[in-house]
Design a protein around this motif. Structure first.
Motif, PDB file in Angstrom:
ATOM      1  N   ARG A   1       0.837  -1.196   0.000  1.00 50.90           N
ATOM      2  CA  ARG A   1       0.000   0.000   0.000  1.00 50.90           C
ATOM      3  C   ARG A   1       0.874   1.248   0.000  1.00 50.90           C
ATOM      4  NH1 ARG A   1      -3.639   0.233   4.941  1.00 50.90           N
ATOM      5  NH2 ARG A   1      -1.927   1.397   5.905  1.00 50.90           N
ATOM      6  N   VAL A   2       0.466   2.257  -0.810  1.00 52.00           N
ATOM      7  CA  VAL A   2       1.146   3.555  -0.836  1.00 52.00           C
ATOM      8  C   VAL A   2       0.073   4.634  -0.704  1.00 52.00           C
ATOM      9  CG1 VAL A   2       2.532   5.174  -2.175  1.00 52.00           C
ATOM     10  CG2 VAL A   2       3.039   2.736  -2.275  1.00 52.00           C
ATOM     11  N   THR A   3       0.289   5.548   0.231  1.00 49.84           N
ATOM     12  CA  THR A   3      -0.626   6.677   0.425  1.00 49.84           C
ATOM     13  C   THR A   3       0.176   7.971   0.376  1.00 49.84           C
ATOM     14  OG1 THR A   3      -2.069   5.327   1.822  1.00 49.84           O
ATOM     15  CG2 THR A   3      -2.356   7.718   1.926  1.00 49.84           C
ATOM     16  N   LEU A   4      -0.312   8.942  -0.415  1.00 51.70           N
ATOM     17  CA  LEU A   4       0.345  10.243  -0.514  1.00 51.70           C
ATOM     18  C   LEU A   4      -0.735  11.304  -0.479  1.00 51.70           C
ATOM     19  CD1 LEU A   4       2.868  12.014  -0.999  1.00 51.70           C
ATOM     20  CD2 LEU A   4       2.542  11.660  -3.455  1.00 51.70           C
ATOM     21  N   ASP A   5      -0.605  12.266   0.482  1.00 54.64           N
ATOM     22  CA  ASP A   5      -1.634  13.290   0.668  1.00 54.64           C
ATOM     23  C   ASP A   5      -0.978  14.660   0.785  1.00 54.64           C
ATOM     24  OD1 ASP A   5      -4.221  14.380   1.157  1.00 54.64           O
ATOM     25  OD2 ASP A   5      -3.757  14.451   3.289  1.00 54.64           O
ATOM     26  N   GLN A   6      -1.657  15.661   0.174  1.00 57.42           N
ATOM     27  CA  GLN A   6      -1.232  17.060   0.274  1.00 57.42           C
ATOM     28  C   GLN A   6       0.221  17.256  -0.161  1.00 57.42           C
ATOM     29  OE1 GLN A   6      -2.166  18.764   4.088  1.00 57.42           O
ATOM     30  NE2 GLN A   6      -4.313  18.134   4.017  1.00 57.42           N
ATOM     31  N   LEU A   7       0.483  16.855  -1.398  1.00 52.46           N
ATOM     32  CA  LEU A   7       1.808  17.087  -1.975  1.00 52.46           C
ATOM     33  C   LEU A   7       1.750  18.365  -2.809  1.00 52.46           C
ATOM     34  CD1 LEU A   7       4.706  16.215  -2.723  1.00 52.46           C
ATOM     35  CD2 LEU A   7       3.698  14.941  -4.639  1.00 52.46           C
ATOM     36  N   HIS A   8       2.568  19.343  -2.426  1.00 53.48           N
ATOM     37  CA  HIS A   8       2.631  20.627  -3.120  1.00 53.48           C
ATOM     38  C   HIS A   8       4.097  20.937  -3.418  1.00 53.48           C
ATOM     39  CE1 HIS A   8      -1.561  21.202  -1.979  1.00 53.48           C
ATOM     40  NE2 HIS A   8      -1.218  20.968  -0.706  1.00 53.48           N
ATOM     41  N   ILE A   9       4.473  20.834  -4.692  1.00 50.89           N
ATOM     42  CA  ILE A   9       5.860  21.122  -5.065  1.00 50.89           C
ATOM     43  C   ILE A   9       5.882  21.901  -6.376  1.00 50.89           C
ATOM     44  CG2 ILE A   9       6.802  19.072  -3.915  1.00 50.89           C
ATOM     45  CD1 ILE A   9       6.957  17.748  -6.651  1.00 50.89           C
ATOM     46  N   ASN A  10       7.007  22.607  -6.585  1.00 52.48           N
ATOM     47  CA  ASN A  10       7.255  23.341  -7.818  1.00 52.48           C
ATOM     48  C   ASN A  10       8.518  22.789  -8.469  1.00 52.48           C
ATOM     49  OD1 ASN A  10       5.084  25.162  -7.380  1.00 52.48           O
ATOM     50  ND2 ASN A  10       6.377  26.312  -5.946  1.00 52.48           N
ATOM     51  N   ILE A  11       8.449  22.598  -9.784  1.00 54.58           N
ATOM     52  CA  ILE A  11       9.595  22.071 -10.518  1.00 54.58           C
ATOM     53  C   ILE A  11       9.968  23.071 -11.602  1.00 54.58           C
ATOM     54  CG2 ILE A  11      10.475  20.189 -11.950  1.00 54.58           C
ATOM     55  CD1 ILE A  11       8.361  18.387 -10.636  1.00 54.58           C
ATOM     56  N   GLU A  12      11.254  23.471 -11.639  1.00 54.17           N
ATOM     57  CA  GLU A  12      11.763  24.361 -12.678  1.00 54.17           C
ATOM     58  C   GLU A  12      12.856  23.625 -13.441  1.00 54.17           C
ATOM     59  OE1 GLU A  12      12.911  28.222 -11.166  1.00 54.17           O
ATOM     60  OE2 GLU A  12      11.519  28.002  -9.484  1.00 54.17           O
ATOM     61  N   ARG A  13      12.722  23.633 -14.761  1.00 56.63           N
ATOM     62  CA  ARG A  13      13.670  22.890 -15.577  1.00 56.63           C
ATOM     63  C   ARG A  13      14.370  23.849 -16.547  1.00 56.63           C
ATOM     64  NH1 ARG A  13      14.424  17.536 -17.518  1.00 56.63           N
ATOM     65  NH2 ARG A  13      16.355  17.638 -18.724  1.00 56.63           N
ATOM     66  N   TYR A  14      15.733  23.825 -16.505  1.00 55.34           N
ATOM     67  CA  TYR A  14      16.567  24.596 -17.422  1.00 55.34           C
ATOM     68  C   TYR A  14      17.495  23.626 -18.135  1.00 55.34           C
ATOM     69  CZ  TYR A  14      14.932  28.212 -14.216  1.00 55.34           C
ATOM     70  OH  TYR A  14      14.153  29.017 -13.421  1.00 55.34           O
ATOM     71  N   THR A  15      18.222  24.115 -19.079  1.00 51.36           N
ATOM     72  CA  THR A  15      19.133  23.217 -19.797  1.00 51.36           C
ATOM     73  C   THR A  15      20.309  22.794 -18.933  1.00 51.36           C
ATOM     74  OG1 THR A  15      20.303  25.140 -20.729  1.00 51.36           O
ATOM     75  CG2 THR A  15      18.518  24.172 -22.056  1.00 51.36           C
ATOM     76  N   ASP A  16      20.642  23.578 -17.859  1.00 47.74           N
ATOM     77  CA  ASP A  16      21.805  23.257 -17.045  1.00 47.74           C
ATOM     78  C   ASP A  16      21.450  22.766 -15.647  1.00 47.74           C
ATOM     79  OD1 ASP A  16      20.778  25.693 -16.257  1.00 47.74           O
ATOM     80  OD2 ASP A  16      22.724  26.610 -15.860  1.00 47.74           O
ATOM     81  N   ARG A  17      20.161  22.797 -15.278  1.00 46.90           N
ATOM     82  CA  ARG A  17      19.804  22.379 -13.920  1.00 46.90           C
ATOM     83  C   ARG A  17      18.309  22.164 -13.800  1.00 46.90           C
ATOM     84  NH1 ARG A  17      22.558  24.995 -10.589  1.00 46.90           N
ATOM     85  NH2 ARG A  17      23.963  25.841 -12.185  1.00 46.90           N
ATOM     86  N   THR A  18      17.935  21.432 -12.751  1.00 50.98           N
ATOM     87  CA  THR A  18      16.534  21.255 -12.382  1.00 50.98           C
ATOM     88  C   THR A  18      16.374  21.683 -10.938  1.00 50.98           C
ATOM     89  OG1 THR A  18      16.221  19.410 -13.902  1.00 50.98           O
ATOM     90  CG2 THR A  18      14.632  19.616 -12.118  1.00 50.98           C
ATOM     91  N   ILE A  19      15.349  22.496 -10.653  1.00 49.69           N
ATOM     92  CA  ILE A  19      15.111  22.979  -9.296  1.00 49.69           C
ATOM     93  C   ILE A  19      13.759  22.441  -8.846  1.00 49.69           C
ATOM     94  CG2 ILE A  19      14.828  24.999  -7.838  1.00 49.69           C
ATOM     95  CD1 ILE A  19      16.569  26.548  -9.791  1.00 49.69           C
ATOM     96  N   ILE A  20      13.771  21.591  -7.813  1.00 53.40           N
ATOM     97  CA  ILE A  20      12.551  20.997  -7.286  1.00 53.40           C
ATOM     98  C   ILE A  20      12.291  21.597  -5.917  1.00 53.40           C
ATOM     99  CG2 ILE A  20      11.377  18.878  -6.638  1.00 53.40           C
ATOM    100  CD1 ILE A  20      13.202  17.385  -8.534  1.00 53.40           C
ATOM    101  N   SER A  21      11.243  22.458  -5.878  1.00 57.83           N
ATOM    102  CA  SER A  21      10.874  23.141  -4.632  1.00 57.83           C
ATOM    103  C   SER A  21      12.091  23.760  -3.961  1.00 57.83           C
ATOM    104  CB  SER A  21      10.152  22.187  -3.682  1.00 57.83           C
ATOM    105  OG  SER A  21       8.880  21.871  -4.196  1.00 57.83           O
ATOM    106  N   GLY A  22      12.881  24.478  -4.726  1.00 59.89           N
ATOM    107  CA  GLY A  22      14.025  25.197  -4.192  1.00 59.89           C
ATOM    108  C   GLY A  22      15.298  24.394  -4.123  1.00 59.89           C
ATOM    109  N   ILE A  23      15.226  23.097  -4.321  1.00 64.25           N
ATOM    110  CA  ILE A  23      16.428  22.250  -4.264  1.00 64.25           C
ATOM    111  C   ILE A  23      17.071  22.234  -5.641  1.00 64.25           C
ATOM    112  CG2 ILE A  23      17.296  19.941  -3.786  1.00 64.25           C
ATOM    113  CD1 ILE A  23      14.855  19.527  -1.987  1.00 64.25           C
ATOM    114  N   ASP A  24      18.257  22.775  -5.731  1.00 63.94           N
ATOM    115  CA  ASP A  24      18.973  22.942  -6.999  1.00 63.94           C
ATOM    116  C   ASP A  24      19.737  21.664  -7.325  1.00 63.94           C
ATOM    117  OD1 ASP A  24      20.415  23.731  -9.199  1.00 63.94           O
ATOM    118  OD2 ASP A  24      20.948  25.684  -8.400  1.00 63.94           O
TER     119      ASP A  24
END
Length: 828
Positions: free
Chosen positions: A57-80
């Motif tokens: 069983r897998v349960t996931l609730d209230q996931l809120h994240i932002n993903i930014e994608r550039y040619t040189d990096r990916t930023i997931i919720s502020g994590i570079d």
């Protein structure tokens, strides 16, 4: 990386196989950049030596994240996360693959999954992060999900020996649900996709070669939001349900039945080459144009096979707007139902019946219906490839087309029923056994400006662009061939023609119609086809025509006879007034029709009988114009042609090449009328003193309708014996031609002036061609002219019983010429 995070609770049950994380939050500069309400994972331990992991069983609730994608990096919720060098990443991947090949693969199994309250935003640039502030966004989407669940089991066992042709060691059994999905495009500030609720029940997967879904159901889907209240999205449906979906070998798809409720689409063309939906396609300056794939790279369509059973579509609504031509059409229907089977592999095959209930095509630019039906049905439709089709019956009930006004029943054309039986189409050849059209009615009309009312349905192009030259095709197209055994059109409804450009409006039409056609075959153009036509007009006249014709011959042939009885010509009076400046005061027409054409050359005759036919000119100018067209005074000529019963009989030979566009039957009518009038003048009126020049064959018809004048003694109004003889001859003509009316015009000349005023002849001005008359002289000459015409009229009335209304007096005239008439001029 400057992120302050917190987690309310983490719980790990190592032996029980559980991991739970609650309320994980991340902040930077006092702004929240991610949130995880709950992650709950349950698994079951298996012997590690077997490299098997099973997550129950897998349960996931209230996931809120932002993903930014550039040619040189990916930023997931502020994590570079820097993107590795491509070369190093490739070397690492190759090394990992080699290690995987030397080791035993892990097996995995997944049980139930529940995702709730998911909110993910994705932003992508096609440049490095440093350049992003000056470049446009490539993608900018936010996805929200109310809940998604999987109930069942997914297994992946790579080291299991394949059985039952399982190409991929993947098996699945369970149900899937997805509710409240929304994808928002932040660049356009509109919703890309929204779906209320979706389920897949009875999912059975045994590798990619065997996929089965008992039922797929999607509710409340809409896509490509628009700024329009009436059509808020480009595509949508209320509910889609598919039963018995099976996919084998990734190229054989079978479906038991499909049902879709309230599907809709709104297609907009902004200009000649651009479509509205293209605004949703992400592009950059570096995006190369999409090239058409060559035929060699498109793939072989024979690798895909499709089979579908019944299809039911409820309340469809599809619209098309082309802005540069102001075309705005919507198609709606109550239901579309297909019962049968549809198959496609290398060819299309169908066997079944289609019924469309209450289809309607509406033009919203005009706010009128283009086409509306009660129902359309195709029974026994069999297709074996696009060039091989058969249909037991095609029927349409209650059709109306080209709505004229706000009234629903005011249409240009309509009919009650159309039934076409036994249709076969093979290799550009169409065969039809019978076609029956019943209850036809129509209303063709011209507006006050003279244009057809239905011209408003034509596209009005607002912007123009140069037309591309048509590509040359040296290959000669195969001709389309039609064979029709029998066709019948019957109606007791009215078929009207209305011309509002005339004053008053012209209204004519048919109240009954019956047409029979048989033996039409374009493959045998030299064979005769039979036709029979009978009709009644709205003014109770009848038309009957029967014969044979060859419509498909290179040069049309025709052999038909018919009769037209009791046609009231007054209906054409407004049109005649507009066309020739005359009104038809009265008139009825009968005609015997002998229509003959051999190889396109007409040799026909129309025997016309006109009864009580009266024309009246609007003005002298209009009369002169028509007289010039005919080459003779038309009203006088018609009077000459009348019989004692006030009838006119003309034989109109119609000859010429029917295939030439400049062929005009009106020329034949004019020539026949002129010829008949000429013969009448020569053979009948000459004995009564009709004046003409040039012999019996050639003379000026425009001046030939004048009789020998009655000459009086200068200065005298009294009738001489010679005058009386002339009037007696005229009385015989008036008796034999009761419709003839004569005009009596009194004239005076210099001879009368000198007789009444002898001193004038001795004056010095007497030799002049123009003598200025005194008031006394003018009054005396005018009185003399009036007495002459009155005496002539009274003699015909009193002595020969000629009705006074048939003798018309005119304004007297004085002719100053030397040889001017002293007497009465007579003409028709």
């Amino acid at each position: 990386q400057g992120i302050e995070s917190s987690i309310d609770d983490i719980s790990i049950g190592l032996f029980s196989g559980t991991v739970s994380l609650r309320n994980a939050k991340g902040y930077r500069d006092d702004q929240q950049i991610f949130n995880i309400g709950l992650i709950d994972i349950h698994w079951r331990w298996a012997p590690l030596s077997e490299k098997t992991i099973e997550i129950t069983r897998v349960t996931l609730d209230q996931l809120h994240i932002n993903i930014e994608r550039y040619t040189d990096r990916t930023i997931i919720s502020g994590i570079d996360i820097p993107i590795d060098d491509k070369k190093a990443s490739a070397e690492k991947a190759e090394k990992d693959n080699q290690e995987d090949e030397q080791s035993k693969h892990w097996s995995a199994a997944l049980g139930s999954v529940l995702l709730t309250n998911i909110d993910i935003c994705y932003l992508q640039y096609e440049v490095a992060q440093e350049e992003a502030s000056t470049k446009p966004k490539y993608l900018d989407y936010c996805v929200t999900l109310q809940d998604m669940s999987w109930q069942g089991k997914i297994s992946y066992t790579p080291d299991t020996t394949p059985v039952d042709n399982i190409d991929l060691p993947l098996s699945t059994s369970g149900d899937f649900r997805l509710n409240g999905l929304t994808i928002h495009d932040n660049k356009l500030d509109r919703t890309l996709l929204a779906s209320r609720a979706n389920t897949l029940n009875g999912i059975e997967i045994s590798g990619l070669n065997n996929i089965h879904i008992s039922q797929l159901e999607m509710n409340g889907l809409s896509a490509l939001e628009r700024d329009d209240k009436q059509h808020a999205d480009t595509a949508r449906f209320d509910k889609l349900s598919i039963h018995g979906l099976n996919l084998r070998s990734l190229n054989i798809l079978t479906i038991d039945d499909i049902r879709i409720s309230k599907p809709g689409g709104y297609l907009v063309k902004d200009d000649r080459d651009n479509w509205e939906f293209r605004s949703w396609i992400p592009v950059t300056n570096d995006t190369p144009p999409v090239k058409e794939r060559s035929q060699e790279t498109k793939g072989d369509p024979s690798t895909f096979q499709l089979s579908v059973g019944d299809i039911a579509i409820d309340a469809p609504d599809f619209c098309y707007l082309e802005k540069n031509t102001v075309q705005y059409y919507c198609f709606t229907a109550t239901a579309i139902n297909w019962a049968g089977a549809i198959k496609f592999s290398t060819r299309l095959h169908t066997d079944g019946s289609l019924v469309v209930t209450r289809p309607d095509i509406r033009n919203y630019s005009l706010d009128r219906d283009l086409l509306s039906l009660n129902s359309l049905g195709l029974t026994g439709l069999k297709i074996n490839d696009i060039d091989n089709l058969s249909l037991d019956k095609f029927n349409i009930d209650n059709l109306s087309a080209l709505q004229r006004s706000k009234k629903d029943n005011d249409t240009t054309v309509s009919f009650d029923k159309l039934a076409i039986n036994n249709i076969k189409y093979t290799n550009n050849k169409l065969f039809i056994d019978t076609a029956e059209l019943d209850g036809l009615s129509g209303k063709l009309s011209k507006n006050k400006d003279g244009h057809w009312e239905h011209d408003k349905w034509l596209a009005r192009v607002e912007t123009t662009a140069p037309e591309k030259p048509a590509e040359k095709n040296d290959k000669k197209a195969e001709p389309f061939l039609l064979s029709l055994n029998r066709a019948n059109i019957t109606t007791e409804n009215k078929i009207l023609f209305i011309d509002d450009s005339t004053t008053p409006e012209t209204t004519a039409g048919l109240s009954e119609l019956d047409i029979d056609l048989s033996n039409l075959n374009s493959d045998k153009p030299d064979n005769d086809s039979l036709f029979k036509l009978s009709a009644k007009t709205t003014r109770r006249s009848t038309i009957d025509l029967e014969g044979t014709f060859r419509p498909f011959a290179d040069k049309v042939s025709l052999n038909a006879d018919g009769k037209l009885k009791g046609l009231d010509l007054r209906a054409a009076s407004p049109a005649a007034k507009k066309a020739i400046g005359h009104i038809i005061k009265s008139g009825q027409l009968d005609a015997d029709l002998k229509l003959r054409a051999v190889d396109g050359i007409l040799d026909s005759n129309i025997a016309l009988s006109l009864y009580h036919f009266k024309l009246k000119a609007n003005s002298k100018k209009d009369a002169d114009r028509l007289d010039k067209l005919f080459g003779l005074p038309i009203n006088q000529s018609l009077t000459l042609l009348r019989e004692k019963d006030d009838s006119i009989h003309l034989d109109i030979p119609i000859t010429g090449d029917i295939n030439k566009p400049n062929f005009d039957p009106m020329d034949a009518i004019i020539k026949a009328t002129t010829k008949a009038t000429t013969l009448t003048l020569i053979t009948f009126y000459t004995p009564y003193g009709l004046v003409y020049a040039g012999g019996n064959a050639l003379f000026d018809l425009a001046t030939a309708l004048n009789f020998d004048p009655i000459e009086f003694e200068p200065g005298s109004p009294a009738l001489s014996d010679k005058n009386k003889e002339s009037l007696i001859a005229l009385s015989k003509l008036l008796t034999e031609k009761p419709e003839v009316r004569l005009t009596l015009c009194g004239n005076t000349s210099k001879k009368d002036l000198f007789a009444l005023f002898p001193e004038t002849e001795k004056s010095p001005t007497a030799t002049k061609s123009r003598i200025t008359l005194s008031e006394q002289q003018t009054i005396a000459l005018d009185k003399l002219a009036k007495q002459r015409q009155v005496n002539s009229k009274n003699y015909l009335i009193d002595q020969k019983d000629i009705a006074h209304e048939r003798l018309i007096l005119c304004a007297p005239e004085y002719n100053p010429e030397k040889d001017g008439l002293s007497g009465v001029e007579i003409n028709i």
